[in-house]
Design an enzyme around this catalytic site. Structure first.
Site, mmCIF file in Angstrom:
data_model
loop_
_atom_site.group_PDB
_atom_site.id
_atom_site.type_symbol
_atom_site.label_atom_id
_atom_site.label_comp_id
_atom_site.label_asym_id
_atom_site.label_seq_id
_atom_site.Cartn_x
_atom_site.Cartn_y
_atom_site.Cartn_z
ATOM 1 N N GLU A 149 -12.179 -4.895 -4.651
ATOM 2 C CA GLU A 149 -12.755 -3.550 -4.492
ATOM 3 C C GLU A 149 -12.030 -2.504 -5.352
ATOM 4 O O GLU A 149 -12.565 -1.422 -5.593
ATOM 5 C CB GLU A 149 -12.687 -3.125 -3.017
ATOM 6 C CG GLU A 149 -13.640 -3.881 -2.094
ATOM 7 C CD GLU A 149 -13.209 -5.310 -1.763
ATOM 8 O OE1 GLU A 149 -11.995 -5.617 -1.859
ATOM 9 O OE2 GLU A 149 -14.083 -6.128 -1.433
ATOM 10 N N ASN A 150 -10.820 -2.817 -5.793
ATOM 11 C CA ASN A 150 -10.040 -1.828 -6.556
ATOM 12 C C ASN A 150 -10.643 -1.519 -7.937
ATOM 13 O O ASN A 150 -10.298 -0.510 -8.549
ATOM 14 C CB ASN A 150 -8.580 -2.268 -6.710
ATOM 15 C CG ASN A 150 -7.752 -2.163 -5.437
ATOM 16 O OD1 ASN A 150 -6.832 -2.945 -5.196
ATOM 17 N ND2 ASN A 150 -8.058 -1.189 -4.583
ATOM 18 N N ASP A 202 0.834 -1.204 0.000
ATOM 19 C CA ASP A 202 0.000 0.000 0.000
ATOM 20 C C ASP A 202 0.870 1.257 0.000
ATOM 21 O O ASP A 202 1.989 1.242 0.528
ATOM 22 C CB ASP A 202 -0.925 -0.028 1.234
ATOM 23 C CG ASP A 202 -2.127 0.889 1.078
ATOM 24 O OD1 ASP A 202 -2.373 1.382 -0.041
ATOM 25 O OD2 ASP A 202 -2.831 1.102 2.084
ATOM 26 N N GLY A 203 0.331 2.322 -0.584
ATOM 27 C CA GLY A 203 0.993 3.626 -0.516
ATOM 28 C C GLY A 203 1.563 4.134 -1.834
ATOM 29 O O GLY A 203 2.239 5.166 -1.847
ATOM 30 N N GLY A 227 -0.037 5.526 -4.306
ATOM 31 C CA GLY A 227 -0.676 6.805 -4.630
ATOM 32 C C GLY A 227 -0.054 7.933 -3.826
ATOM 33 O O GLY A 227 0.271 9.001 -4.374
ATOM 34 N N ARG A 276 -0.670 9.288 -10.060
ATOM 35 C CA ARG A 276 -0.731 8.055 -9.257
ATOM 36 C C ARG A 276 -0.088 6.875 -9.985
ATOM 37 O O ARG A 276 0.558 6.027 -9.364
ATOM 38 C CB ARG A 276 -2.189 7.708 -8.926
ATOM 39 C CG ARG A 276 -2.851 8.661 -7.939
ATOM 40 C CD ARG A 276 -4.305 8.245 -7.682
ATOM 41 N NE ARG A 276 -4.385 6.899 -7.142
ATOM 42 C CZ ARG A 276 -4.268 6.590 -5.845
ATOM 43 N NH1 ARG A 276 -4.066 7.548 -4.951
ATOM 44 N NH2 ARG A 276 -4.349 5.340 -5.450
ATOM 45 N N HIS A 319 2.465 3.602 -9.067
ATOM 46 C CA HIS A 319 2.280 2.172 -9.342
ATOM 47 C C HIS A 319 3.483 1.623 -10.118
ATOM 48 O O HIS A 319 3.909 0.495 -9.888
ATOM 49 C CB HIS A 319 0.986 1.943 -10.126
ATOM 50 C CG HIS A 319 -0.250 2.285 -9.347
ATOM 51 N ND1 HIS A 319 -0.449 1.859 -8.057
ATOM 52 C CD2 HIS A 319 -1.347 3.024 -9.663
ATOM 53 C CE1 HIS A 319 -1.616 2.315 -7.620
ATOM 54 N NE2 HIS A 319 -2.178 3.024 -8.571
ATOM 55 N N TRP A 367 2.882 7.967 -2.419
ATOM 56 C CA TRP A 367 4.275 8.138 -2.848
ATOM 57 C C TRP A 367 4.333 9.124 -4.021
ATOM 58 O O TRP A 367 5.167 10.031 -4.053
ATOM 59 C CB TRP A 367 4.850 6.780 -3.250
ATOM 60 C CG TRP A 367 6.305 6.792 -3.608
ATOM 61 C CD1 TRP A 367 7.354 6.505 -2.795
ATOM 62 C CD2 TRP A 367 6.871 7.099 -4.901
ATOM 63 N NE1 TRP A 367 8.534 6.619 -3.478
ATOM 64 C CE2 TRP A 367 8.268 6.985 -4.772
ATOM 65 C CE3 TRP A 367 6.332 7.463 -6.133
ATOM 66 C CZ2 TRP A 367 9.140 7.216 -5.835
ATOM 67 C CZ3 TRP A 367 7.194 7.698 -7.197
ATOM 68 C CH2 TRP A 367 8.587 7.568 -7.037
ATOM 69 N N ARG A 421 -5.068 -1.796 8.729
ATOM 70 C CA ARG A 421 -6.260 -2.615 8.481
ATOM 71 C C ARG A 421 -5.906 -3.733 7.517
ATOM 72 O O ARG A 421 -4.852 -3.720 6.886
ATOM 73 C CB ARG A 421 -7.420 -1.765 7.956
ATOM 74 C CG ARG A 421 -7.088 -0.970 6.703
ATOM 75 C CD ARG A 421 -8.277 -0.142 6.223
ATOM 76 N NE ARG A 421 -7.849 0.778 5.180
ATOM 77 C CZ ARG A 421 -7.520 2.053 5.383
ATOM 78 N NH1 ARG A 421 -7.597 2.565 6.596
ATOM 79 N NH2 ARG A 421 -7.117 2.824 4.383
HETATM 80 C C1 IPE Z 1 -5.411 -2.899 -0.354
HETATM 81 O O1 IPE Z 1 -5.063 -1.566 -0.511
HETATM 82 C C2 IPE Z 1 -5.365 -3.597 -1.685
HETATM 83 C C3 IPE Z 1 -4.041 -3.766 -2.270
HETATM 84 C C4 IPE Z 1 -2.917 -3.475 -1.686
HETATM 85 C C5 IPE Z 1 -4.029 -4.356 -3.583
HETATM 86 P P1 IPE Z 1 -6.187 -0.435 -0.686
HETATM 87 O O2 IPE Z 1 -5.462 0.861 -0.763
HETATM 88 O O3 IPE Z 1 -7.099 -0.762 -1.809
HETATM 89 O O4 IPE Z 1 -7.000 -0.576 0.681
HETATM 90 P P2 IPE Z 1 -7.895 0.478 1.466
HETATM 91 O O5 IPE Z 1 -8.906 1.001 0.474
HETATM 92 O O6 IPE Z 1 -6.989 1.560 1.923
HETATM 93 O O7 IPE Z 1 -8.492 -0.280 2.598
HETATM 94 C C1 IPE Z 2 -1.478 0.233 -3.444
HETATM 95 O O1 IPE Z 2 -1.275 1.602 -3.456
HETATM 96 C C2 IPE Z 2 -1.683 -0.335 -4.829
HETATM 97 C C3 IPE Z 2 -3.058 -0.797 -5.097
HETATM 98 C C4 IPE Z 2 -4.049 -0.827 -4.235
HETATM 99 C C5 IPE Z 2 -3.342 -1.276 -6.450
HETATM 100 P P1 IPE Z 2 -2.489 2.624 -3.428
HETATM 101 O O2 IPE Z 2 -2.845 2.973 -4.836
HETATM 102 O O3 IPE Z 2 -3.624 2.099 -2.618
HETATM 103 O O4 IPE Z 2 -1.824 3.863 -2.717
HETATM 104 P P2 IPE Z 2 -2.513 4.898 -1.717
HETATM 105 O O5 IPE Z 2 -3.139 4.118 -0.614
HETATM 106 O O6 IPE Z 2 -3.527 5.657 -2.512
HETATM 107 O O7 IPE Z 2 -1.382 5.761 -1.264
HETATM 108 MG MG MG Z 3 -4.139 2.304 -0.669
#
Ligand code: IPE
Ligand code: IPE
Ligand code: MG
Length: 250
Positions: free
Chosen positions: A64-65, A17-18, A20, A30, A34, A22, A191
């Site tokens: 959910e993504n 996670d993170g 976006g 964003r 990735h 970053w 979480r």
């Molecule tokens: C969890 O991250 C899913 C993946 C890492 C692929 P999200 O960024 O989608 O989770 P939430 O929405 O913060 O719970």
């Molecule tokens: C995790 O990074 C990658 C995926 C869920 C696909 P995020 O895209 O959720 O990054 P944040 O949480 O927005 O920083």
């Molecule tokens: Mg995220």
């Protein structure tokens, strides 16, 4: 599957996670986050093996993504295709078995073909497995498993009176895989986001503020070291598991 060094987890699962945040911190789109996240996947895939891990599961795309903006979802699918095309050769050369969990039938056809080809080309490797969670959600996994289990009962292949976790877990996407010993989440979120809810029943959790594109081999080693200081009791007493219950040295 047993690990040569008992303090090293056999199966590490990571909620990456993170990406976006970053990118946002650098004023970048964003998708650039990735892209850098894919680089971290490459680094950590081999770092985990070097550290003695037997299986690495990476949460790459949740059920959910799909609800993210269409251009981000499209960009992620494009990146996944690019990654798979590039990595197939590396996995074969370095003897990495590649597997997936999730509703793979819901992934785009081009990605599905690459996933199948990569799984097939690496199916014979036994030393180390990279497992990608794609279109994955624990709740859909349970619903799919219940559907398949019910069908097996109806067909007389399973006896419902014998119901047990051991039997039911064979209907999960993770059938035949060891449960994760250590679950890591990057980016400071604490979480589980619908990831391996059942399989992580007795996993140790490590949360780190490091954003996924910055997650390094040293960060992974630190999480594994933290795991080594934990005492896994599985409902028993500390005396029963036979390890000192003294708090780990700081
Ligand atoms: C969890 O991250 C899913 C993946 C890492 C692929 P999200 O960024 O989608 O989770 P939430 O929405 O913060 O719970
Ligand atoms: C995790 O990074 C990658 C995926 C869920 C696909 P995020 O895209 O959720 O990054 P944040 O949480 O927005 O920083
Ligand atoms: Mg995220």
């Amino acid at each position: 599957m047993t690990s040569a060094r008992p303090e090293v987890p056999v199966h590490v699962a990571i909620i990456m996670d993170g990406n976006g945040r970053w990118a946002r911190r650098r004023g970048l789109p964003r998708l650039e986050g990735h892209r850098r996240g894919v680089e971290a996947v490459r680094t950590i895939t081999f770092a985990a093996r070097d550290l003695g891990v037997g299986m690495l599961t990476l949460y790459a795309f949740s059920a959910e993504n799909w609800n993210r903006p269409a251009d981000e979802v499209g960009g992620l699918m494009g990146l996944l295709e690019f990654y798979l095309r590039k990595e197939l050769e590396t996995f074969v050369r370095d003897r990495v078995r590649f597997r997936t969990i999730g509703r793979i039938e819901g992934m785009p056809p081009g990605v599905r073909r690459l996933l199948a080809a990569t799984e097939e080309a690496t199916a014979g490797f036994t030393g180390y497995t990279l497992n990608l969670a794609l279109n994955y959600g624990s709740r859909t996994e349970i619903a799919d498993a219940a559907r398949d289990y019910a069908a097996a009962v109806a067909a007389g292949r399973e006896k419902p009176d014998d119901s047990s976790w051991e039997t039911f877990s064979r209907y999960l996407y993770t059938a035949g895989m060891p449960d994760p010993d250590l679950v890591i989440r990057t980016s400071g979120e604490t979480r589980i986001s619908n990831f391996l809810l059942m399989q992580a029943a007795y996993a140790e959790f490590v949360f780190t503020p490091v954003l996924w594109p910055d997650f390094s081999k040293e960060d992974l080693a630190a999480a594994i070291a933290e795991y080594g200081r934990r005492e896994r009791r599985y409902g028993l007493t500390s005396e029963q598991v036979g390890k000192s219950a003294a708090p780990a040295a700081q």
